[in-house]
Design an enzyme around this catalytic site. Structure first.
Site, PDB file in Angstrom:
ATOM      1  N   HIS A 264       0.611  -1.184  -0.646  1.00 31.43           N
ATOM      2  CA  HIS A 264       0.023  -0.107  -0.629  1.00 31.43           C
ATOM      3  C   HIS A 264       0.795   1.316   0.257  1.00 31.43           C
ATOM      4  CE1 HIS A 264      -3.496   2.321   1.022  1.00 31.43           C
ATOM      5  NE2 HIS A 264      -2.935   3.221   1.692  1.00 31.43           N
ATOM      6  N   GLU A 265       2.143   1.700   0.718  1.00 32.85           N
ATOM      7  CA  GLU A 265       2.406   2.356   0.980  1.00 32.85           C
ATOM      8  C   GLU A 265       3.677   2.159  -0.177  1.00 32.85           C
ATOM      9  OE1 GLU A 265       1.908   4.819   3.190  1.00 32.85           O
ATOM     10  OE2 GLU A 265       0.077   3.452   3.969  1.00 32.85           O
ATOM     11  N   HIS A 268       1.381   4.163  -3.174  1.00 36.27           N
ATOM     12  CA  HIS A 268       1.493   5.899  -2.520  1.00 36.27           C
ATOM     13  C   HIS A 268       3.407   5.919  -3.238  1.00 36.27           C
ATOM     14  CE1 HIS A 268      -2.005   6.463  -0.718  1.00 36.27           C
ATOM     15  NE2 HIS A 268      -2.178   6.193   0.428  1.00 36.27           N
ATOM     16  N   GLU A 294      -4.727   8.084  -2.786  1.00 36.89           N
ATOM     17  CA  GLU A 294      -5.104   6.113  -2.259  1.00 36.89           C
ATOM     18  C   GLU A 294      -5.168   5.331  -3.405  1.00 36.89           C
ATOM     19  OE1 GLU A 294      -4.841   6.141   0.890  1.00 36.89           O
ATOM     20  OE2 GLU A 294      -5.558   4.675   0.889  1.00 36.89           O
TER      21      GLU A 294
HETATM   22 ZN    ZN Z   1      -3.537   5.062   2.124  1.00 34.19          ZN
END
Ligand code: ZN
Length: 478
Positions: A264-265, A268, A294
């Site tokens: 997830h990170e 980003h 997101e």
């Molecule tokens: Zn996030």
């Protein structure tokens, strides 16, 4: 001597504002990853000084004059016009809010945070109630100062998702609720749980980090332009495409939180590393909105990381790292990556129930800022919304109205960005499949570069050149 163009003067002024922001962000990163507890006092003062300097720069009449000169020269729809649009958004928010109000907000946020932590520990809303009343009042005043003609909730959302409106989001959430509620009920009624044991076991932290780093690198996260450190809550922060920091945490008996957190990170992080270096330090340099941000993290976490295709490639490497898991098959593991269960805690929610948590908060926040709910109504409104949407009723206020940190920080209008991210990522993935062909086939061979380059081309490199909705429309046609 030749005179500098207005745009060059804008870039010189803006570059310094961005440097102040980067210094702030770096100090905040350090606060979460390395600062010893007793550094708190000095760090707080330092961050306040930097925030004051940034505010002074943004409200300097010289900057407004340069912006007027730039606006006079910029053709409609051009890149220079986008530079003015983005700069003005920040300048207007800073100039229109009286200094006294800004200071009151900063003070209310820091005392609100302390009160919320205590209230949550004791599951007692009364300890937080007065702080929340103040925060809501000050945010209302701030919204009215910035733009009295627009609904206050829209003005507040602008800080996180520029251009988002309650008018547009209300039917969107209604549609989502309609589609998701029967699914959630179906899961509850079928009475058949998923066997999660294949995901459980003993996973030493250093091996979890090694595996997570391998996955992030495979995604294309550049460790020469980024790093990963441990923190209590995972996050990503960037100081330009050349320096992007992500963080992680882990659970020794379950690999899922660490791995999917890192993917997830890193999603980003890829966005931050993929920003156009030519625009670094200019108003359109950064990522365009939290919703679009997101969409990048969720795409890698859910649509890639939890897919059968990814595990076809990853499982042999996983077993190599965790030999206890010898004999594990994709068929056995895959359901455990998609367990669905209505729960109170948003951050632990699965893909089916997640957006219902956001729908509940959106309904409550928007009613609060329309004046249809008072702060005293919130605990009951929260519990009712959970009962209606998820079929469960919080046992106490820590599980209910006190669970999220956002309100304690005065952040109203932030939650919808999570759902927008979920929706945009699905739109993007569908388009990528159409344009790239067999994406699953590529992912199952560990070939993640085509998808990453597609996202770079369609989203990352544009920074804030186009407003979020236009960017998504250009990328997906919808
Ligand atoms: Zn996030």
């Amino acid at each position: 001597m030749t005179e500098k163009s207005p745009q060059d003067r804008l870039f010189a002024l803006w570059g310094e504002i961005r440097d102040l922001e980067n210094a702030e962000a770096l100090l905040s990163w350090d606060q979460e990853t390395g600062m010893p507890p007793r550094g708190q006092g000095a760090r707080g003062r330092c961050l306040a000084t930097l925030a004051g300097l940034k505010h002074a720069r943004l409200t300097d009449p010289g900057l407004s004059e340069v912006l007027d000169a730039c606006a006079g020269e910029a053709a409609p729809g051009s890149e220079p016009e986008a530079q003015v649009r983005e700069a003005r958004r920040h300048v207007d928010r800073a100039v229109r809010v009286p200094v006294e109000l800004a200071k009151a907000l900063a003070a209310a946020t820091s005392s609100g945070l302390v009160a919320w932590q205590k209230a949550r520990r004791k599951a007692d809303f009364a300890l937080f109630r007065d702080h929340l009343v103040t925060l809501v009042r000050l945010r209302r005043e701030q919204a009215a100062a910035i733009d009295p003609a627009r609904p206050p909730y829209d003005v507040l959302m602008d800080e996180f998702e520029p251009g988002a409106t309650e008018e547009e989001l209300t039917p969107l959430f209604a549609k989502l609720r309609e589609a998701l509620a029967p699914l959630v009920r179906g899961v509850a009624e079928c009475g058949q749980g998923v066997d999660e044991r294949p995901a459980l076991g003993h996973y030493p932290p250093e091996k979890q980090l090694a595996f997570g780093r391998m996955a992030a690198a495979r995604m294309g996260f550049d460790f020469e332009a980024g790093r990963i450190d441990r923190s209590t809550h995972p996050f990503c922060t960037g100081f330009g495409p050349g320096d992007v920091r992500i963080t992680w945490r882990c659970q020794e008996d379950d690999f899922r939180p660490a791995l999917f957190g890192i993917m997830h990170e890193a999603g980003h992080g890829l966005y931050e590393q993929g920003l156009n270096p030519a625009w670094e330090g200019t108003p359109i340099g950064p990522a365009v909105s939290l919703g679009v941000h997101e969409s990048q993290s969720r795409l890698w976490e859910n649509l890639v990381g939890r897919s059968r295709a990814f595990w076809t490639w990853a499982l042999p490497r996983f077993v190599e790292t965790f030999p206890d898991k010898k004999g594990l098959t994709v068929d056995a593991l895959w359901p455990a990556l998609h367990a669905v269960r209505p729960s109170f805690i948003r951050v632990e929610a699965d893909e089916v129930t997640y957006n219902l948590h956001i729908a509940a908060r959106f309904g409550i926040e928007s009613a609060l800022f329309r004046g249809e709910l008072e702060v005293d109504d919130l605990p009951a409104a929260w519990d009712d919304a959970y009962e209606e949407l998820l079929g469960i009723r919080p046992r106490d206020m820590a599980e209910g109205v006190l669970q999220d940190i956002h309100w304690a920080m005065g952040m109203f209008g932030y939650f919808p960005t999570y759902t927008l991210g979920n929706l945009i990522n699905a739109q993007l993935f569908e388009t990528a499949r159409r344009e790239l062909g067999d994406v699953e086939g590529m992912v199952s061979k560990g070939e993640l570069a085509p998808l990453r380059e597609w996202l770079r081309e369609k989203i990352h490199r544009f920074g804030s050149r186009y407003p979020a909705r236009e960017l998504v429309q250009r990328a997906t046609g919808a």
